[in-house]
Motif scaffolding. Structure first.
Motif, PDB file in Angstrom:
ATOM      1  N   GLN A  56      10.312  11.357  11.182  1.00 25.91           N
ATOM      2  CA  GLN A  56       8.943  10.726  10.695  1.00 25.91           C
ATOM      3  C   GLN A  56       8.543  11.175   9.352  1.00 25.91           C
ATOM      4  N   PHE A  57       7.938  10.426   8.650  1.00 25.60           N
ATOM      5  CA  PHE A  57       7.451  10.803   7.371  1.00 25.60           C
ATOM      6  C   PHE A  57       6.068  10.189   6.961  1.00 25.60           C
ATOM      7  N   ASP A  58       5.314  10.676   6.209  1.00 22.62           N
ATOM      8  CA  ASP A  58       4.026   9.935   5.701  1.00 22.62           C
ATOM      9  C   ASP A  58       4.383   9.162   4.583  1.00 22.62           C
ATOM     10  N   ASP A  59       4.464   7.874   4.864  1.00 22.17           N
ATOM     11  CA  ASP A  59       4.436   7.099   3.839  1.00 22.17           C
ATOM     12  C   ASP A  59       3.204   6.727   3.073  1.00 22.17           C
ATOM     13  N   VAL A  60       3.167   7.117   1.666  1.00 20.69           N
ATOM     14  CA  VAL A  60       1.951   7.223   0.850  1.00 20.69           C
ATOM     15  C   VAL A  60       1.079   6.042   0.709  1.00 20.69           C
ATOM     16  N   VAL A  61       1.700   4.438   1.120  1.00 27.62           N
ATOM     17  CA  VAL A  61       1.376   3.407   1.138  1.00 27.62           C
ATOM     18  C   VAL A  61       1.057   3.001   2.803  1.00 27.62           C
ATOM     19  N   ARG A  62       2.195   3.107   3.477  1.00 32.17           N
ATOM     20  CA  ARG A  62       1.813   2.656   5.022  1.00 32.17           C
ATOM     21  C   ARG A  62       1.570   3.657   6.068  1.00 32.17           C
ATOM     22  N   GLY A  63       1.192   4.858   5.570  1.00 31.18           N
ATOM     23  CA  GLY A  63       0.789   5.997   6.646  1.00 31.18           C
ATOM     24  C   GLY A  63       2.150   6.400   7.474  1.00 31.18           C
ATOM     25  N   LEU A  64       1.899   6.892   8.518  1.00 31.35           N
ATOM     26  CA  LEU A  64       3.079   7.535   9.281  1.00 31.35           C
ATOM     27  C   LEU A  64       3.919   6.673   9.793  1.00 31.35           C
ATOM     28  N   GLN A  65       5.214   7.063   9.601  1.00 33.05           N
ATOM     29  CA  GLN A  65       6.296   6.118   9.967  1.00 33.05           C
ATOM     30  C   GLN A  65       7.321   6.970  10.964  1.00 33.05           C
ATOM     31  N   LYS A  66       7.627   6.386  12.054  1.00 28.63           N
ATOM     32  CA  LYS A  66       8.557   6.835  12.934  1.00 28.63           C
ATOM     33  C   LYS A  66       9.722   6.175  13.246  1.00 28.63           C
ATOM     34  N   PHE A  67      10.987   6.910  13.362  1.00 28.42           N
ATOM     35  CA  PHE A  67      12.403   6.413  13.495  1.00 28.42           C
ATOM     36  C   PHE A  67      13.117   7.038  14.518  1.00 28.42           C
ATOM     37  N   GLN A  68      13.777   6.031  15.628  1.00 30.18           N
ATOM     38  CA  GLN A  68      14.557   6.971  16.664  1.00 30.18           C
ATOM     39  C   GLN A  68      15.960   7.169  15.920  1.00 30.18           C
ATOM     40  N   GLU A  71       9.230  -2.852   0.059  1.00 26.06           N
ATOM     41  CA  GLU A  71       9.157  -2.210   1.501  1.00 26.06           C
ATOM     42  C   GLU A  71      10.605  -2.676   2.189  1.00 26.06           C
ATOM     43  N   ASP A  72      11.474  -3.376   1.530  1.00 25.65           N
ATOM     44  CA  ASP A  72      12.856  -3.618   2.150  1.00 25.65           C
ATOM     45  C   ASP A  72      13.629  -2.372   2.203  1.00 25.65           C
ATOM     46  N   HIS A  73      13.288  -1.096   1.550  1.00 23.23           N
ATOM     47  CA  HIS A  73      13.959   0.047   1.498  1.00 23.23           C
ATOM     48  C   HIS A  73      13.228   1.013   2.486  1.00 23.23           C
ATOM     49  N   LEU A  74      12.215   0.371   3.395  1.00 24.05           N
ATOM     50  CA  LEU A  74      11.655   1.274   4.475  1.00 24.05           C
ATOM     51  C   LEU A  74      12.624   1.908   5.446  1.00 24.05           C
ATOM     52  N   THR A  75      13.600   0.963   5.956  1.00 21.29           N
ATOM     53  CA  THR A  75      14.507   1.553   6.889  1.00 21.29           C
ATOM     54  C   THR A  75      15.711   2.489   6.273  1.00 21.29           C
ATOM     55  N   ASN A  76      15.812   2.541   5.031  1.00 18.29           N
ATOM     56  CA  ASN A  76      16.684   3.323   4.293  1.00 18.29           C
ATOM     57  C   ASN A  76      16.053   4.750   4.181  1.00 18.29           C
ATOM     58  N   ALA A 132      12.747  16.400  -0.252  1.00 19.58           N
ATOM     59  CA  ALA A 132      12.509  14.961  -0.413  1.00 19.58           C
ATOM     60  C   ALA A 132      11.247  14.695  -1.366  1.00 19.58           C
ATOM     61  N   PRO A 133      11.127  13.571  -2.114  1.00 17.69           N
ATOM     62  CA  PRO A 133      10.111  12.869  -2.605  1.00 17.69           C
ATOM     63  C   PRO A 133       9.046  12.434  -1.538  1.00 17.69           C
ATOM     64  N   GLN A 134       7.942  12.212  -2.025  1.00 20.56           N
ATOM     65  CA  GLN A 134       6.879  11.238  -1.256  1.00 20.56           C
ATOM     66  C   GLN A 134       7.177   9.825  -1.316  1.00 20.56           C
ATOM     67  N   TYR A 135       7.525   9.028  -0.292  1.00 23.67           N
ATOM     68  CA  TYR A 135       8.126   7.845  -0.403  1.00 23.67           C
ATOM     69  C   TYR A 135       6.696   6.857   0.049  1.00 23.67           C
ATOM     70  N   GLY A 136       6.811   5.658  -1.072  1.00 23.31           N
ATOM     71  CA  GLY A 136       5.638   4.948  -0.826  1.00 23.31           C
ATOM     72  C   GLY A 136       6.358   3.635  -0.734  1.00 23.31           C
ATOM     73  N   HIS A 137       6.151   2.386   0.174  1.00 24.71           N
ATOM     74  CA  HIS A 137       6.831   1.308   0.113  1.00 24.71           C
ATOM     75  C   HIS A 137       5.928   0.060   0.025  1.00 24.71           C
ATOM     76  N   ILE A 138       5.870  -0.650  -1.169  1.00 19.99           N
ATOM     77  CA  ILE A 138       4.912  -1.519  -1.607  1.00 19.99           C
ATOM     78  C   ILE A 138       5.573  -2.875  -1.130  1.00 19.99           C
ATOM     79  N   SER A 139       4.392  -3.691  -1.025  1.00 19.84           N
ATOM     80  CA  SER A 139       4.870  -5.091  -0.498  1.00 19.84           C
ATOM     81  C   SER A 139       5.738  -5.602  -1.445  1.00 19.84           C
ATOM     82  N   LEU A 140       6.512  -6.906  -0.898  1.00 19.85           N
ATOM     83  CA  LEU A 140       7.389  -7.611  -1.720  1.00 19.85           C
ATOM     84  C   LEU A 140       6.692  -8.811  -2.277  1.00 19.85           C
ATOM     85  N   ILE A 141       7.162  -9.288  -3.395  1.00 22.67           N
ATOM     86  CA  ILE A 141       6.472 -10.457  -4.020  1.00 22.67           C
ATOM     87  C   ILE A 141       7.100 -11.636  -3.147  1.00 22.67           C
ATOM     88  N   VAL A 142       6.261 -12.551  -2.869  1.00 21.20           N
ATOM     89  CA  VAL A 142       6.881 -13.769  -2.419  1.00 21.20           C
ATOM     90  C   VAL A 142       6.170 -15.085  -2.957  1.00 21.20           C
TER      91      VAL A 142
END
Length: 477
Positions: A167-179, A217-222, A237-247
């Motif tokens: 888990q980590f605190d994404d500076v854009v998306r908040g707490l993220q958890k992965f199994q 945000e496509d890098h979030l699972t990395n 580790a740096p603090q990660y922030g995953h921004i919205s993609l442009i569509v």
């Protein structure tokens, strides 16, 4: 001190999506009086080209996105963590590969791409998420030696611990958890001995003391993979922030079919860098002042807390709006440089007056060239080549020959002044409003829309204006 980075792969020209990532990282650094770093991730030697490195640096400079660390043009680079091209950092990566090997946290994998593809298909057909099954994770030393003797070239896989939560605190998306059990052992070195993205990207961020990474945000699972690597190596580790993609308008990732172009192409089309910066700074970042701002002010307004989580929709009309604002607010020297191709068309003594007159009615240099040709290509008024728009021809026909004969006489009385011309003509023809102004504009410019006629008529001059009015009279007779 905050340090951000832009780390593109030089496998093509940078587009709006890449540059928005660079812009956000630069604004975050500038806002905090920090460091914006440029690193070139060129481990894909087959696709990476030096010309793309040179062009992306030119694009960044054109936009004013100056980096304080990572000037790779000087070879060894500028900054204490050089080199800043990953292709020159092989010894550094090998050191950390060896550290992981000595700790038993990695292993060679001899599975072929075909075998891995079949395994993924079987997993999908069974309703499972595709991940490496660990086929080579328990090979004994003699088995490894035998496969190497056969000439097989292995990848290097990282052993993902089982049963853990990353888990980590994404500076854009908040707490993220992965199994960890959902990840599977992943490749950190390819079979050709080049480092995989997960590995070198994470190691370089840590070694270069990058504090914040804003990326798509496509890098979030990395991120959980990279956190596992850094934790295993004892690196911060740096603090990660995953921004919205442009569509695009269809909510699919922005591409050429949506109108996306490279920064190089946008510059060639005549877009102004301040327009692109102002548009992108608001694409996925809300709040702040809604006026044209230089980079320093965009940085002052930048707030990481206002970065959006939902997809940012590309709107070229908005980009055009900022382009028009940029033209309106550019200083004289900037405009003169931007409109350089009009220099040969406009008399030098009238150039400043010309630019001032058309500024509010142009979006690109080609628009200025059109008005330069309209106003100063005087021979067109005496030939069949004068280019009237269809609406202008219609206005001229509707007004009739007598109107324009009266206009020729009124012009002489008015001494070439627009206000006097219309005042006299209103009295002599009893026309007013659109019926008065539109035929005159059509006859004098060949267009039904454009800059104020009170500013264009002096540029035309009385003699040329008289010729054009007489031509309109002849056309409608």
């Amino acid at each position: 001190m905050i340090k951000t980075r832009f780390a593109p792969s030089p496998t093509g020209l940078v587009h709006l999506g890449n540059i928005r990532t660079a812009l956000f990282n630069a604004l975050l650094a500038y806002h905090n009086q920090g460091i914006f770093l440029l690193r070139i991730e060129d481990t894909d030697q087959e696709r990476s080209e030096q010309r793309y490195v040179e062009q992306l640096m030119a694009d960044l400079r054109w936009l004013g996105l100056d980096w304080q660390e990572g000037n790779i043009e000087t070879g060894s680079g500028q900054g204490q963590y050089a080199p800043y091209a990953q292709s020159q950092r092989g010894d550094i990566y090998n050191h950390y590969y060896q550290q992981l090997e000595q700790s038993g946290l990695v292993y060679p994998c001899f599975c072929s791409p075909e075998e891995l593809s079949i395994s993924r298909k079987l997993q999908r057909s069974a309703g499972q998420a595709p991940r490496y099954t660990g086929t080579c994770s328990h090979l004994q030393a003699d088995e490894v030696a035998n496969k190497l003797a056969q000439g097989l070239k292995p990848t290097l896989r990282f052993r993902v611990p089982r049963g853990e939560v990353i888990q980590f605190d994404d500076v854009v998306r908040g707490l993220q958890k992965f199994q960890s059990d959902d990840i599977g052992d992943f490749i950190i070195r390819r079979a050709d001995n080049t480092p995989a993205f997960f590995f070198c990207n994470a190691v370089d961020d840590a070694l270069m003391q990058v504090t914040h990474v804003l990326r798509g945000e496509d890098h979030l699972t990395n991120t959980p993979r990279q956190l596992l690597i850094l934790n295993a190596l004892g690196l911060t580790a740096p603090q990660y922030g995953h921004i919205s993609l442009i569509v695009g308008t269809d909510n699919t990732p922005l591409s050429k079919r949506h109108g996306s172009r490279s920064i190089q192409a946008l510059a060639a089309e005549g877009w102004l860098p301040i327009a692109i910066n102002n548009y992108l700074a608001r694409l996925g970042h809300s709040g702040g002042r809604n006026e044209l701002l230089p980079l320093t002010e965009l940085a002052a307004d930048f707030d990481i807390k206002r970065l959006g989580k939902t997809p940012a929709k590309y709107d070229e009309d908005q980009l055009l709006y900022w382009q028009q604002q940029a033209v309106l607010h550019s200083d004289e020297q900037t405009l003169a440089d931007w409109l350089n191709d009009t220099r040969t068309l406009v008399p030098e003594a009238q150039y400043a007056e010309f630019v001032s007159a058309i500024r509010g009615n142009i979006t690109f240099p080609k628009d200025a060239i059109l008005w330069a040709q309209i106003l100063f290509a005087q021979h067109f008024a005496e030939t069949e080549n004068w280019d009237y728009s269809d609406p202008a021809r219609e206005q001229i026909q509707q007004a009739g020959s007598a109107f324009f004969q009266q206009a020729v006489n009124a012009l002489e009385t008015a001494n070439g002044a627009w206000s006097e011309l219309t005042k006299v003509l209103k009295k002599t023809t009893d026309k007013k409003g659109k019926a008065l102004f539109m035929p005159l504009r059509a006859a004098l410019t060949g267009q039904t829309h454009g800059p104020e006629m009170g500013r264009l008529l002096p540029l035309l001059g009385q003699q040329e204006a008289s010729l054009r009015l007489q031509r309109a009279a002849d056309m409608s007779g």
